[in-house]
Design a protein around this motif. Structure first.
Motif, PDB file in Angstrom:
ATOM      1  N   PRO A  80     -32.038  43.837  -6.993  1.00  0.00           N
ATOM      2  CA  PRO A  80     -32.150  42.466  -7.503  1.00  0.00           C
ATOM      3  C   PRO A  80     -31.202  42.171  -8.659  1.00  0.00           C
ATOM      4  CG  PRO A  80     -33.805  43.823  -8.546  1.00  0.00           C
ATOM      5  CD  PRO A  80     -32.982  44.750  -7.658  1.00  0.00           C
ATOM      6  N   LEU A  81     -30.933  40.914  -8.852  1.00  0.00           N
ATOM      7  CA  LEU A  81     -30.288  40.408 -10.057  1.00  0.00           C
ATOM      8  C   LEU A  81     -31.218  39.310 -10.554  1.00  0.00           C
ATOM      9  CD1 LEU A  81     -27.796  40.529 -11.895  1.00  0.00           C
ATOM     10  CD2 LEU A  81     -26.764  38.754 -10.463  1.00  0.00           C
ATOM     11  N   VAL A  82     -31.913  39.573 -11.654  1.00  0.00           N
ATOM     12  CA  VAL A  82     -33.043  38.716 -12.007  1.00  0.00           C
ATOM     13  C   VAL A  82     -33.082  38.439 -13.503  1.00  0.00           C
ATOM     14  CG1 VAL A  82     -34.569  40.736 -12.182  1.00  0.00           C
ATOM     15  CG2 VAL A  82     -35.567  38.487 -11.769  1.00  0.00           C
ATOM     16  N   MET A  83     -33.524  37.238 -13.836  1.00  0.00           N
ATOM     17  CA  MET A  83     -33.703  36.860 -15.235  1.00  0.00           C
ATOM     18  C   MET A  83     -34.973  37.511 -15.782  1.00  0.00           C
ATOM     19  SD  MET A  83     -32.847  35.401 -17.987  1.00  0.00           S
ATOM     20  CE  MET A  83     -31.417  34.430 -17.466  1.00  0.00           C
ATOM     21  N   THR A  84     -34.834  38.168 -16.915  1.00  0.00           N
ATOM     22  CA  THR A  84     -35.969  38.777 -17.599  1.00  0.00           C
ATOM     23  C   THR A  84     -35.968  38.324 -19.059  1.00  0.00           C
ATOM     24  OG1 THR A  84     -34.709  40.730 -18.279  1.00  0.00           O
ATOM     25  CG2 THR A  84     -35.829  40.823 -16.122  1.00  0.00           C
ATOM     26  N   ASP A  85     -37.053  38.598 -19.761  1.00  0.00           N
ATOM     27  CA  ASP A  85     -37.134  38.224 -21.176  1.00  0.00           C
ATOM     28  C   ASP A  85     -36.043  38.928 -21.981  1.00  0.00           C
ATOM     29  OD1 ASP A  85     -39.299  36.623 -20.617  1.00  0.00           O
ATOM     30  OD2 ASP A  85     -40.798  38.110 -21.221  1.00  0.00           O
ATOM     31  N   LYS A  86     -35.799  40.209 -21.649  1.00  0.00           N
ATOM     32  CA  LYS A  86     -34.770  40.962 -22.367  1.00  0.00           C
ATOM     33  C   LYS A  86     -33.388  40.382 -22.124  1.00  0.00           C
ATOM     34  CE  LYS A  86     -37.090  45.459 -22.642  1.00  0.00           C
ATOM     35  NZ  LYS A  86     -37.004  46.903 -22.264  1.00  0.00           N
ATOM     36  N   LEU A  87     -33.132  39.980 -20.866  1.00  0.00           N
ATOM     37  CA  LEU A  87     -31.830  39.396 -20.547  1.00  0.00           C
ATOM     38  C   LEU A  87     -31.654  38.057 -21.245  1.00  0.00           C
ATOM     39  CD1 LEU A  87     -29.190  39.392 -18.960  1.00  0.00           C
ATOM     40  CD2 LEU A  87     -30.440  38.443 -17.008  1.00  0.00           C
ATOM     41  N   ALA A  88     -32.723  37.260 -21.286  1.00  0.00           N
ATOM     42  CA  ALA A  88     -32.654  35.965 -21.959  1.00  0.00           C
ATOM     43  C   ALA A  88     -32.367  36.139 -23.448  1.00  0.00           C
ATOM     44  CB  ALA A  88     -33.960  35.203 -21.759  1.00  0.00           C
ATOM     45  N   GLN A  89     -33.001  37.128 -24.065  1.00  0.00           N
ATOM     46  CA  GLN A  89     -32.762  37.389 -25.481  1.00  0.00           C
ATOM     47  C   GLN A  89     -31.333  37.866 -25.714  1.00  0.00           C
ATOM     48  OE1 GLN A  89     -34.696  36.754 -28.100  1.00  0.00           O
ATOM     49  NE2 GLN A  89     -33.039  37.489 -29.416  1.00  0.00           N
ATOM     50  N   TRP A  90     -30.852  38.741 -24.813  1.00  0.00           N
ATOM     51  CA  TRP A  90     -29.472  39.206 -24.912  1.00  0.00           C
ATOM     52  C   TRP A  90     -28.505  38.035 -24.785  1.00  0.00           C
ATOM     53  CZ3 TRP A  90     -25.372  39.153 -21.395  1.00  0.00           C
ATOM     54  CH2 TRP A  90     -24.260  39.922 -21.758  1.00  0.00           C
ATOM     55  N   GLY A  91     -28.827  37.091 -23.904  1.00  0.00           N
ATOM     56  CA  GLY A  91     -27.978  35.925 -23.714  1.00  0.00           C
ATOM     57  C   GLY A  91     -27.876  35.066 -24.959  1.00  0.00           C
ATOM     58  N   LYS A  92     -28.972  34.957 -25.699  1.00  0.00           N
ATOM     59  CA  LYS A  92     -28.952  34.196 -26.945  1.00  0.00           C
ATOM     60  C   LYS A  92     -28.091  34.884 -27.997  1.00  0.00           C
ATOM     61  CE  LYS A  92     -33.537  32.114 -26.334  1.00  0.00           C
ATOM     62  NZ  LYS A  92     -34.924  32.033 -26.870  1.00  0.00           N
ATOM     63  N   GLU A  93     -28.109  36.202 -27.976  1.00  0.00           N
ATOM     64  CA  GLU A  93     -27.356  36.973 -28.956  1.00  0.00           C
ATOM     65  C   GLU A  93     -25.886  37.112 -28.575  1.00  0.00           C
ATOM     66  OE1 GLU A  93     -29.463  40.627 -28.976  1.00  0.00           O
ATOM     67  OE2 GLU A  93     -31.252  39.802 -29.986  1.00  0.00           O
ATOM     68  N   ASN A  94     -25.585  37.000 -27.274  1.00  0.00           N
ATOM     69  CA  ASN A  94     -24.210  37.164 -26.770  1.00  0.00           C
ATOM     70  C   ASN A  94     -23.876  36.039 -25.793  1.00  0.00           C
ATOM     71  OD1 ASN A  94     -23.634  40.191 -27.731  1.00  0.00           O
ATOM     72  ND2 ASN A  94     -25.696  40.114 -26.859  1.00  0.00           N
ATOM     73  N   PRO A  95     -23.825  34.796 -26.278  1.00  0.00           N
ATOM     74  CA  PRO A  95     -23.676  33.645 -25.360  1.00  0.00           C
ATOM     75  C   PRO A  95     -22.402  33.650 -24.529  1.00  0.00           C
ATOM     76  CG  PRO A  95     -23.375  32.983 -27.656  1.00  0.00           C
ATOM     77  CD  PRO A  95     -23.900  34.382 -27.678  1.00  0.00           C
ATOM     78  N   GLU A  96     -21.279  34.070 -25.110  1.00  0.00           N
ATOM     79  CA  GLU A  96     -20.022  34.050 -24.359  1.00  0.00           C
ATOM     80  C   GLU A  96     -20.047  35.075 -23.228  1.00  0.00           C
ATOM     81  OE1 GLU A  96     -16.624  34.431 -26.851  1.00  0.00           O
ATOM     82  OE2 GLU A  96     -17.086  32.654 -28.068  1.00  0.00           O
ATOM     83  N   MET A  97     -20.518  36.286 -23.517  1.00  0.00           N
ATOM     84  CA  MET A  97     -20.597  37.317 -22.493  1.00  0.00           C
ATOM     85  C   MET A  97     -21.621  36.952 -21.424  1.00  0.00           C
ATOM     86  SD  MET A  97     -20.999  41.430 -23.055  1.00  0.00           S
ATOM     87  CE  MET A  97     -19.660  41.369 -24.250  1.00  0.00           C
ATOM     88  N   PHE A  98     -22.724  36.350 -21.852  1.00  0.00           N
ATOM     89  CA  PHE A  98     -23.748  35.906 -20.902  1.00  0.00           C
ATOM     90  C   PHE A  98     -23.166  34.877 -19.937  1.00  0.00           C
ATOM     91  CE2 PHE A  98     -27.133  33.040 -19.565  1.00  0.00           C
ATOM     92  CZ  PHE A  98     -28.105  33.916 -19.109  1.00  0.00           C
ATOM     93  N   GLN A  99     -22.409  33.917 -20.475  1.00  0.00           N
ATOM     94  CA  GLN A  99     -21.823  32.878 -19.632  1.00  0.00           C
ATOM     95  C   GLN A  99     -20.796  33.466 -18.674  1.00  0.00           C
ATOM     96  OE1 GLN A  99     -22.829  29.615 -19.460  1.00  0.00           O
ATOM     97  NE2 GLN A  99     -21.524  29.636 -17.643  1.00  0.00           N
ATOM     98  N   LYS A 100     -20.024  34.463 -19.148  1.00  0.00           N
ATOM     99  CA  LYS A 100     -19.047  35.110 -18.278  1.00  0.00           C
ATOM    100  C   LYS A 100     -19.746  35.785 -17.102  1.00  0.00           C
ATOM    101  CE  LYS A 100     -15.281  38.503 -18.212  1.00  0.00           C
ATOM    102  NZ  LYS A 100     -15.795  39.159 -16.990  1.00  0.00           N
ATOM    103  N   ASN A 101     -20.847  36.488 -17.394  1.00  0.00           N
ATOM    104  CA  ASN A 101     -21.612  37.132 -16.325  1.00  0.00           C
ATOM    105  C   ASN A 101     -22.169  36.100 -15.356  1.00  0.00           C
ATOM    106  OD1 ASN A 101     -21.123  39.614 -17.469  1.00  0.00           O
ATOM    107  ND2 ASN A 101     -23.131  39.799 -18.437  1.00  0.00           N
ATOM    108  N   LEU A 102     -22.629  34.990 -15.898  1.00  0.00           N
ATOM    109  CA  LEU A 102     -23.184  33.928 -15.065  1.00  0.00           C
ATOM    110  C   LEU A 102     -22.117  33.335 -14.152  1.00  0.00           C
ATOM    111  CD1 LEU A 102     -26.010  32.650 -14.824  1.00  0.00           C
ATOM    112  CD2 LEU A 102     -25.224  30.839 -16.358  1.00  0.00           C
ATOM    113  N   ASP A 103     -20.902  33.189 -14.691  1.00  0.00           N
ATOM    114  CA  ASP A 103     -19.800  32.622 -13.903  1.00  0.00           C
ATOM    115  C   ASP A 103     -19.406  33.527 -12.737  1.00  0.00           C
ATOM    116  OD1 ASP A 103     -19.700  30.469 -15.607  1.00  0.00           O
ATOM    117  OD2 ASP A 103     -18.065  31.273 -16.832  1.00  0.00           O
ATOM    118  N   ASP A 104     -19.745  34.807 -12.818  1.00  0.00           N
ATOM    119  CA  ASP A 104     -19.413  35.757 -11.751  1.00  0.00           C
ATOM    120  C   ASP A 104     -20.430  35.742 -10.606  1.00  0.00           C
ATOM    121  OD1 ASP A 104     -17.128  36.600 -13.052  1.00  0.00           O
ATOM    122  OD2 ASP A 104     -18.125  38.272 -14.075  1.00  0.00           O
ATOM    123  N   ILE A 105     -21.495  34.983 -10.764  1.00  0.00           N
ATOM    124  CA  ILE A 105     -22.529  34.891  -9.719  1.00  0.00           C
ATOM    125  C   ILE A 105     -22.220  33.693  -8.830  1.00  0.00           C
ATOM    126  CG2 ILE A 105     -25.000  34.676  -9.234  1.00  0.00           C
ATOM    127  CD1 ILE A 105     -25.518  35.719 -12.089  1.00  0.00           C
TER     128      ILE A 105
END
Length: 256
Positions: free
Chosen positions: A189-214
């Motif tokens: 799976p590739l799934v949103m979790t609480d830990k991933l959401a928190q990581w996304g808040k702390e690393n917004p640019e990297m989170f968005q880059k990962n999101l753009d690859d989906i």
């Protein structure tokens, strides 16, 4: 949603039932009327999941505290759950801990032990001791692996090793247990979790880059995306699927 009569007759065991992906999977099965056995090392989150499933779906839920790395505890959990409901139809091995974020050379033996014991050994123990019950019900096993192992994601050596070990073991079981009409499959799976959401808040640019690859442009939902696929794999409609790895990753890592 109209319940499937066939799923209301099924008893489903989910490891790591205290939260995260397992909670979403449990909700998907409860929505179809399945009876649930939840196991986890920590009782707090598991009891919250139980209360939520009872309130939202009127589900029948049995919980058991067990460390998947300890074979005697796994055996006791399976025996207790099967005795409570009178049978066992489906085992879903979801629980996994790991030292993510460390390079291979940074890993210690202890780091590897965490991943192997919580993931690969736990999956082995649950499959081994569930087998007599699954043979009786012509049941199903759904094991969790990861794209991290398939793609060789940096910083995931112990996690990837455990997950690829689970995939290999699952294919062997699919071959050995086919004569018993037990099908064994793996989901990545590739799934949103609480830990991933928190990581996304702390690393917004990297989170968005990962999101753009989906390709589908979003992370999966544990209940609606991951859980519903597990419901299908556990149903009679999927009985001719075995030994397969199902990618639920929004198009990431497409295979030919």
């Amino acid at each position: 949603m109209q319940h499937l009569e066939r799923m209301t007759e099924r008893v489903v065991l989910i490891t790591g039932g205290g939260g995260g992906i397992a909670r979403g999977i449990a909700r998907a099965f409860a929505d179809e009327g399945a009876k649930l056995i939840l196991t986890d090392l920590f009782p707090g989150g598991m009891e919250k999941t139980k209360a939520m499933l009872e309130q939202d779906f009127g589900a029948e839920v049995f919980t058991y505290v067990a460390d998947g790395a300890r074979e005697e505890e796994v055996k006791a959990a399976i025996e207790a759950g099967a005795a409570h409901f009178g049978k066992l139809n489906v085992v879903i091995n979801n629980a996994q801990a790991s030292a993510s974020g460390l390079t291979l050379v940074q890993h210690s033996r202890e780091d590897f032990d965490i991943a192997i014991h919580s993931g690969m050994y736990a999956t082995f123990f649950y499959m081994k001791h569930a087998y007599p019950y699954l043979k009786e019900t012509h049941g199903s096993v759904i094991n969790f692996a990861s794209g991290a192992g398939i793609s060789g994601k940096p910083g995931q050596s112990s996690y990837a090793a455990a997950k690829e070990g689970i995939r290999g073991m699952s294919r062997v079981a699919a071959n050995e247990w086919g004569a018993d009409d037990i099908n064994v499959n793996v989901v990545c799976p590739l799934v949103m979790t609480d830990k991933l959401a928190q990581w996304g808040k702390e690393n917004p640019e990297m989170f968005q880059k990962n999101l753009d690859d989906i390709p589908l442009g979003r992370y999966g939902d544990a209940e609606k995306d991951i859980g519903k696929v597990c419901v299908f794999l556990a149903s009679y409609d999927a009985k001719y699927i075995t030994g397969d790895t199902i990618f639920i990753q929004g198009g990431v890592g497409m295979k030919p």
